[in-house]
Design a protein around this motif. Structure first.
Motif, short mmCIF file in Angstrom:
data_model
loop_
_atom_site.label_atom_id
_atom_site.label_comp_id
_atom_site.label_asym_id
_atom_site.label_seq_id
_atom_site.Cartn_x
_atom_site.Cartn_y
_atom_site.Cartn_z
N ASN A 10 -6.17 12.11 3.63
CA ASN A 10 -5.42 10.86 3.57
C ASN A 10 -5.85 10.05 2.35
OD1 ASN A 10 -4.22 11.53 5.98
ND2 ASN A 10 -5.63 10.31 7.24
N LYS A 11 -4.88 9.50 1.67
CA LYS A 11 -5.16 8.72 0.47
C LYS A 11 -4.28 7.48 0.46
CE LYS A 11 -5.34 9.19 -4.60
NZ LYS A 11 -5.08 10.12 -5.74
N ALA A 12 -4.84 6.35 -0.01
CA ALA A 12 -4.08 5.12 -0.10
C ALA A 12 -4.25 4.50 -1.48
CB ALA A 12 -4.52 4.13 0.97
N LEU A 65 0.85 -1.19 0.00
CA LEU A 65 0.00 0.00 0.00
C LEU A 65 0.88 1.24 0.00
CD1 LEU A 65 -2.72 -0.98 2.63
CD2 LEU A 65 -2.97 -0.93 0.14
N GLU A 66 0.50 2.22 -0.80
CA GLU A 66 1.17 3.51 -0.80
C GLU A 66 0.26 4.53 -0.13
OE1 GLU A 66 2.86 6.98 -3.81
OE2 GLU A 66 2.03 5.12 -4.62
N PHE A 67 0.74 5.14 0.94
CA PHE A 67 -0.03 6.14 1.67
C PHE A 67 0.49 7.54 1.32
CE2 PHE A 67 -0.50 2.34 4.23
CZ PHE A 67 -1.84 2.37 4.60
N ARG A 68 -0.47 8.42 1.02
CA ARG A 68 -0.15 9.83 0.77
C ARG A 68 -0.97 10.68 1.73
NH1 ARG A 68 -0.55 9.84 -5.91
NH2 ARG A 68 1.05 8.22 -6.26
N VAL A 106 -4.19 0.91 -8.09
CA VAL A 106 -5.61 1.26 -7.99
C VAL A 106 -5.86 1.92 -6.64
CG1 VAL A 106 -6.37 -0.59 -9.53
CG2 VAL A 106 -6.18 -1.02 -7.06
N PRO A 107 -6.86 2.81 -6.55
CA PRO A 107 -7.21 3.41 -5.25
C PRO A 107 -7.66 2.34 -4.26
CG PRO A 107 -8.21 4.63 -7.06
CD PRO A 107 -7.65 3.38 -7.65
N TYR A 108 -7.26 2.51 -3.03
CA TYR A 108 -7.62 1.55 -1.98
C TYR A 108 -8.76 2.11 -1.15
CZ TYR A 108 -7.05 -1.93 1.69
OH TYR A 108 -7.27 -2.95 2.59
#
Length: 217
Positions: free
Chosen positions: A178-180, A144-147, A190-192
């Motif tokens: 917050n975005k993952a 997972l990539e967290f922004r 893809v968006p999580y």
């Protein structure tokens, strides 16, 4: 003649009194550069609760009552969750970075100078981290990539002296987004669905608290 001489002496005396020797202007006190780090960020920081944070900070005064503060951080697995994962034969991997900026306004008296005393400041933060949760995800090379972006208004106090240790503590509230993103083994992104992390993670309200320790140069 005596009268005229007496008047000349008075005139010269008045001239001396009216034109005293000018003293050089006083130089303002030296406003130090402060180099800091954060012990609280090591406990939790960046992408809560998955990462801990090693933070390096620099504060430079830009006026008698103002300063600029910049911090750069390296994110790594949260020390508590990583320990629990190791005991349960699970796996947590994390790596990333974080940037922060604050412009401080010190609420101090006329004879005081930044960077010491009470202050208020806008604080902007952006963090990016890659997190692997579990052995299956690690085996499949999925992560997972967290922004995380947030902007806050903080209030705090910094105590210290030139060539001395400093302590800076603050608290504040603000807005966050917050975005993952999910990265699969095939390279697809893809968006999580972040509802899996609970309501608290998805709230736009952000709260910050921290303690920074440093040295004045």
């Amino acid at each position: 003649w005596l009268c005229i001489s007496y008047m000349v002496v008075l005139s010269q005396g008045d001239t001396l009194r009216l034109n005293p020797v000018e003293e050089p202007p006083k130089q303002p006190p030296y406003q130090p550069f402060v180099f800091k780090t954060s012990p609280t960020a090591l406990l939790w920081g960046g992408v809560f609760p998955y990462t801990s944070e090693f933070r390096i900070m620099a504060e430079l005064t830009t006026g008698r009552t103002q300063s600029e503060q910049i911090s750069v951080s390296y994110l790594f697995p949260n020390i508590f969750i990583a320990a629990v994962a190791a005991l349960s034969n699970d796996k947590l991997e994390a790596s990333g970075w974080r940037l922060q900026y604050a412009h401080k306004f010190y609420l101090i008296r006329k004879k005081k100078f930044a960077p010491y005393g009470f202050y208020v400041a806008p604080l902007v933060s952006y963090a990016n981290a890659h997190v692997v949760l579990g052995r299956i995800a690690a085996f499949n090379r999925e992560y997972l990539e967290f922004r995380h972006f947030n902007i806050n208004v903080i209030a705090g106090v910094q105590i210290g002296k030139f060539h001395r240790l400093t302590m800076d503590s603050y608290i504040g509230l603000g807005y966050r987004k917050n975005k993952a993103l999910y990265h699969n083994s095939g390279g697809k992104i893809v968006p999580y669905n972040t509802t899996d992390f609970g309501e608290l993670y998805n709230l736009p309200l952000n709260a910050v608290f921290g303690i920074n320790l440093g040295y004045s140069l």
